[in-house]
Motif scaffolding. Structure first.
Motif, short mmCIF file in Angstrom:
data_model
loop_
_atom_site.label_atom_id
_atom_site.label_comp_id
_atom_site.label_asym_id
_atom_site.label_seq_id
_atom_site.Cartn_x
_atom_site.Cartn_y
_atom_site.Cartn_z
N ALA A 1 0.84 -1.19 0.00
CA ALA A 1 0.00 0.00 0.00
C ALA A 1 0.88 1.24 0.00
CB ALA A 1 -0.90 0.00 1.23
N ILE A 2 0.41 2.30 -0.66
CA ILE A 2 1.12 3.57 -0.72
C ILE A 2 0.26 4.63 -0.03
CG2 ILE A 2 2.19 5.25 -2.26
CD1 ILE A 2 3.46 2.49 -2.44
N GLY A 3 0.92 5.56 0.67
CA GLY A 3 0.19 6.50 1.51
C GLY A 3 -0.39 7.71 0.81
N TYR A 4 -1.07 7.50 -0.30
CA TYR A 4 -1.85 8.57 -0.93
C TYR A 4 -3.27 8.52 -0.35
CZ TYR A 4 1.75 9.50 -4.47
OH TYR A 4 2.89 9.86 -5.10
N GLN A 5 -3.44 9.21 0.78
CA GLN A 5 -4.68 9.02 1.55
C GLN A 5 -5.93 9.53 0.85
OE1 GLN A 5 -2.03 10.79 2.65
NE2 GLN A 5 -2.68 12.89 3.15
N ASP A 6 -5.80 10.50 -0.07
CA ASP A 6 -6.99 10.99 -0.76
C ASP A 6 -7.71 9.90 -1.53
OD1 ASP A 6 -6.85 13.68 0.08
OD2 ASP A 6 -5.35 14.13 -1.45
N ILE A 7 -6.95 8.91 -2.01
CA ILE A 7 -7.54 7.84 -2.81
C ILE A 7 -8.59 7.07 -2.02
CG2 ILE A 7 -7.05 5.75 -4.14
CD1 ILE A 7 -5.98 8.42 -5.31
N ALA A 8 -8.39 6.96 -0.71
CA ALA A 8 -9.34 6.22 0.13
C ALA A 8 -10.51 7.08 0.60
CB ALA A 8 -8.61 5.65 1.35
N SER A 9 -10.57 8.33 0.18
CA SER A 9 -11.62 9.22 0.67
C SER A 9 -12.95 8.98 -0.05
CB SER A 9 -11.19 10.68 0.47
OG SER A 9 -11.20 11.03 -0.91
N PRO A 10 -14.07 9.22 0.62
CA PRO A 10 -15.38 9.07 -0.03
C PRO A 10 -15.54 9.96 -1.26
CG PRO A 10 -15.62 9.26 2.35
CD PRO A 10 -14.19 9.57 2.04
N THR A 11 -14.99 11.17 -1.21
CA THR A 11 -15.17 12.09 -2.34
C THR A 11 -14.44 11.61 -3.58
OG1 THR A 11 -13.34 13.47 -1.50
CG2 THR A 11 -15.57 14.09 -0.88
N VAL A 12 -13.18 11.19 -3.42
CA VAL A 12 -12.42 10.71 -4.58
C VAL A 12 -13.04 9.42 -5.12
CG1 VAL A 12 -10.20 9.77 -5.34
CG2 VAL A 12 -10.28 11.87 -3.97
N GLN A 13 -13.49 8.54 -4.24
CA GLN A 13 -14.14 7.31 -4.70
C GLN A 13 -15.44 7.61 -5.44
OE1 GLN A 13 -13.10 4.01 -4.77
NE2 GLN A 13 -11.17 5.07 -4.34
N ARG A 14 -16.16 8.63 -5.01
CA ARG A 14 -17.39 9.03 -5.71
C ARG A 14 -17.05 9.56 -7.11
NH1 ARG A 14 -21.99 8.41 -7.68
NH2 ARG A 14 -23.48 10.13 -7.68
N ILE A 15 -16.03 10.39 -7.20
CA ILE A 15 -15.61 10.91 -8.51
C ILE A 15 -15.15 9.77 -9.41
CG2 ILE A 15 -14.04 12.47 -9.72
CD1 ILE A 15 -13.91 14.14 -7.12
N LYS A 16 -14.42 8.83 -8.84
CA LYS A 16 -13.95 7.67 -9.61
C LYS A 16 -15.14 6.87 -10.17
CE LYS A 16 -10.72 4.57 -10.79
NZ LYS A 16 -9.66 4.84 -11.79
N THR A 17 -16.15 6.65 -9.34
CA THR A 17 -17.34 5.90 -9.78
C THR A 17 -18.06 6.63 -10.91
OG1 THR A 17 -17.63 4.91 -7.59
CG2 THR A 17 -19.56 4.96 -9.03
N ILE A 18 -18.25 7.92 -10.75
CA ILE A 18 -18.92 8.72 -11.81
C ILE A 18 -18.14 8.62 -13.11
CG2 ILE A 18 -19.41 11.10 -12.52
CD1 ILE A 18 -20.15 11.66 -9.59
N THR A 19 -16.81 8.66 -13.00
CA THR A 19 -15.97 8.59 -14.20
C THR A 19 -16.07 7.22 -14.86
OG1 THR A 19 -14.43 10.17 -13.16
CG2 THR A 19 -13.63 8.94 -15.07
N GLN A 20 -16.00 6.16 -14.06
CA GLN A 20 -16.08 4.81 -14.61
C GLN A 20 -17.44 4.51 -15.22
OE1 GLN A 20 -14.18 2.75 -10.92
NE2 GLN A 20 -14.07 1.31 -12.62
#
Length: 308
Positions: free
Chosen positions: A19-38
């Motif tokens: 695991a790499i410590g890019y904590q934003d990736i685990a955030s609800p907001t980034v995951q929501r943006i990722k889902t919308i994009t996918q």
């Protein structure tokens, strides 16, 4: 890049996770943006960009032996805004641009500009433009030589809308649908009450338990390292900003986590830098493309596809 690949190969040989410590990736907001994009909820992602101002003073550079250095003990580190605090934002844009949930887009072309107002070895002011393997342009403009802080602000433009994301307050995210030429706010969210470092740790524990990859892993993080190498190949001669464009101000450094109590420090500030960066962001321009007097263009660098 070679070191990042050794990390990946060690992970592959071990059969364990990394695991790499890019904590934003685990955030609800980034995951929501990722889902919308996918899911193409707003159509295809057309572009992504981020601007940020990170004030750093003389104590920041004095806090250790490697701050502001291009290399230390013969090891290249490229310490600079886009390799340190801005790394999270470049990595996030690459991740959101990737095709799968765990995938980041790979850079095929990099353009960059490196400058320094502080008298250091590396850059303190940077512009980076990336073209990905799925043809999405990504850009970030940032500096340490600023009086005021502008927390990272990102914009993701889609065929049928856009998303804005702000580091402060708490990952504020606004999702807009586009009707003709008008953007209508449809959804607003933030990261909630759980600190991002804890969310990252929870995700790693979950990955161990269910034998899956963590959200932020070596396979979707090493792309950032490729981009930084390309940035310093694109602009290898770091441009010194002339004193006529710089202000020097005595400040107290106690507001930062680098000092436990207020201490006197010197802040180097590029004149009009807030307006310069804001205009660049709005008009999709680099420092040199914006006609800034002290700016010098870099060169486009083609990135060979790394066999992962």
């Amino acid at each position: 890049v070679e070191e990042a690949l050794r990390m990946k190969h060690a992970k592959d040989r071990s059969g364990k996770i990394l695991a790499i410590g890019y904590q934003d990736i685990a955030s609800p907001t980034v995951q929501r943006i990722k889902t919308i994009t996918q899911e193409h909820s707003l159509g295809k992602l057309l572009s992504a960009k981020t601007m940020a101002l990170f004030p750093r003073d003389s104590l920041y550079y004095a806090r250790n032996s490697w701050a502001g250095k291009m290399e230390i003990d013969g090891i290249k580190i490229f310490d600079s805004p886009l390799q340190n605090p801005g790394a999270h934002n470049v990595n996030m844009m690459l991740y959101i641009s990737g095709s799968g949930r765990y995938d980041s887009a790979f850079p095929v072309e990099v353009y960059g500009e490196n400058y320094r107002a502080n008298r250091i070895d590396a850059a303190d002011t940077q512009y980076l433009r990336i073209r990905t393997d799925n043809d999405i342009p990504i850009a970030m403009m940032t500096t340490f030589a600023t009086e005021n802080r502008l927390p990272p602000f990102s914009e993701f433009l889609y065929e049928h809308g856009k998303i804005t994301w702000q580091r402060d307050p708490n990952g504020k995210t606004q999702i807009y649908a586009k009707e003709k030429k008008t953007f209508t706010l449809n959804e607003e969210l933030d990261n909630g009450n759980i600190p991002l470092a804890e969310r990252l740790l929870i995700d790693v524990i979950d990955a161990i338990q269910y034998a899956r990859a963590p959200l932020s892993n070596i396979d979707n993080s090493l792309q950032h390292t490729v981009c930084i190498n390309g940035l310093f190949e694109s602009s290898p001669e770091i441009v010194d900003i002339d004193e006529q464009f710089i202000l020097h101000k005595e400040v107290e450094s106690g507001q930062t986590f680098y000092e436990k109590k207020p201490s006197s420090a010197t802040q180097v500030i590029i004149r009009d830098i807030e307006k310069i960066v804001t205009d660049m962001f709005q008009n999709d321009l680099s420092f040199s493309e914006a006609g800034i007097a002290w700016a010098k263009p870099g060169k486009k660098v083609l990135i060979p596809k790394i066999i992962l």
